[in-house]
Scaffold this active site. Structure first.
Site, PDB file in Angstrom:
ATOM      1  CD  GLU A 243     -14.283 -14.598 -40.331  1.00  0.00           C
ATOM      2  OE1 GLU A 243     -14.300 -15.044 -41.488  1.00  0.00           O
ATOM      3  OE2 GLU A 243     -13.798 -13.489 -40.041  1.00  0.00           O
TER       4      GLU A 243
ATOM      5  CD  GLU B 228     -16.577 -13.543 -46.385  1.00  0.00           C
ATOM      6  OE1 GLU B 228     -16.917 -13.534 -45.175  1.00  0.00           O
ATOM      7  OE2 GLU B 228     -15.482 -13.123 -46.781  1.00  0.00           O
TER       8      GLU B 228
END
Length: 199
Positions: A49, A168
């Site tokens: 990530e 997100e």
């Protein structure tokens, strides 16, 4: 004649002074690429990530051609930053908006799409929510599914003295999302859509 020249000189100086010292009405948006250093965030098969969001953040800045919009990257480079350090920088810069950029993950591999979170802080609640809704809608486009903007007690959202949201952009655990958010094309498009939403 001398009087005319003197008047013109004073007039030009006044115009120059006004232009030089006139405050620029620039919009400042701070992009906070989540995680970094030993904090990988969500990871799967070598994909991390921290790397994905940093790449997208850099693309947002590189793609920005709007003279009235300044993009500042909170984390440039792969290093760990305390949440308190991030908030200190945010509050010193006092931006118009903070976007904390993240990638999701879930044990349910079918879970997918774009999500956004804001603080219940009433001072910036409406501005944060409006920005979050626009970003979710733009980034999702016709590719991602999208969910309602939710409230969350995340440290950066709670402690930033400005409109702030966590975005997100897809699930690393979902194959379709993963293929898109790790591709050059997908990252370019996400960056462009974020820019379009905040212009």
């Amino acid at each position: 004649m001398k009087t005319k020249i003197k008047f013109l000189a004073v007039f030009c100086w006044a115009i120059f002074g006004f232009m030089a010292f006139k405050p620029l009405d620039k919009k400042l948006v701070l992009i906070d690429a989540g995680h970094g250093g030993d904090d990988f965030g969500a990871s799967l098969n070598g994909l991390q990530e921290k790397t994905i969001v940093e790449t997208i953040a850099k693309k947002i800045k590189a793609q920005n051609k709007n003279e009235n919009l300044e993009i500042v990257l909170l984390r440039e480079g792969d290093h760990f930053m305390e949440l308190s350090e991030r908030v200190s920088i945010i509050n010193n810069l006092n931006p118009n908006l903070v976007i904390s950029l993240h990638i999701n993950s879930s044990p349910n591999i079918n879970k997918n799409g774009v999500e956004a979170y804001i603080s219940s802080n009433k001072t910036f609640y409406n501005q944060s929510k409006t920005n979050a809704e626009v970003l979710v809608d733009k980034v999702a486009g016709n590719y991602f599914s999208k969910s309602e903007v939710k409230e969350a007690p995340f440290y950066i959202l709670k402690n930033s003295n400005c409109p702030a949201l966590t975005l997100e952009v897809g699930y690393l655990s979902n194959v379709n999302d993963r293929n898109y958010i790790t591709s050059e094309k997908g990252q370019d498009e996400i960056a462009a859509k974020i820019l379009d939403a905040i212009k």
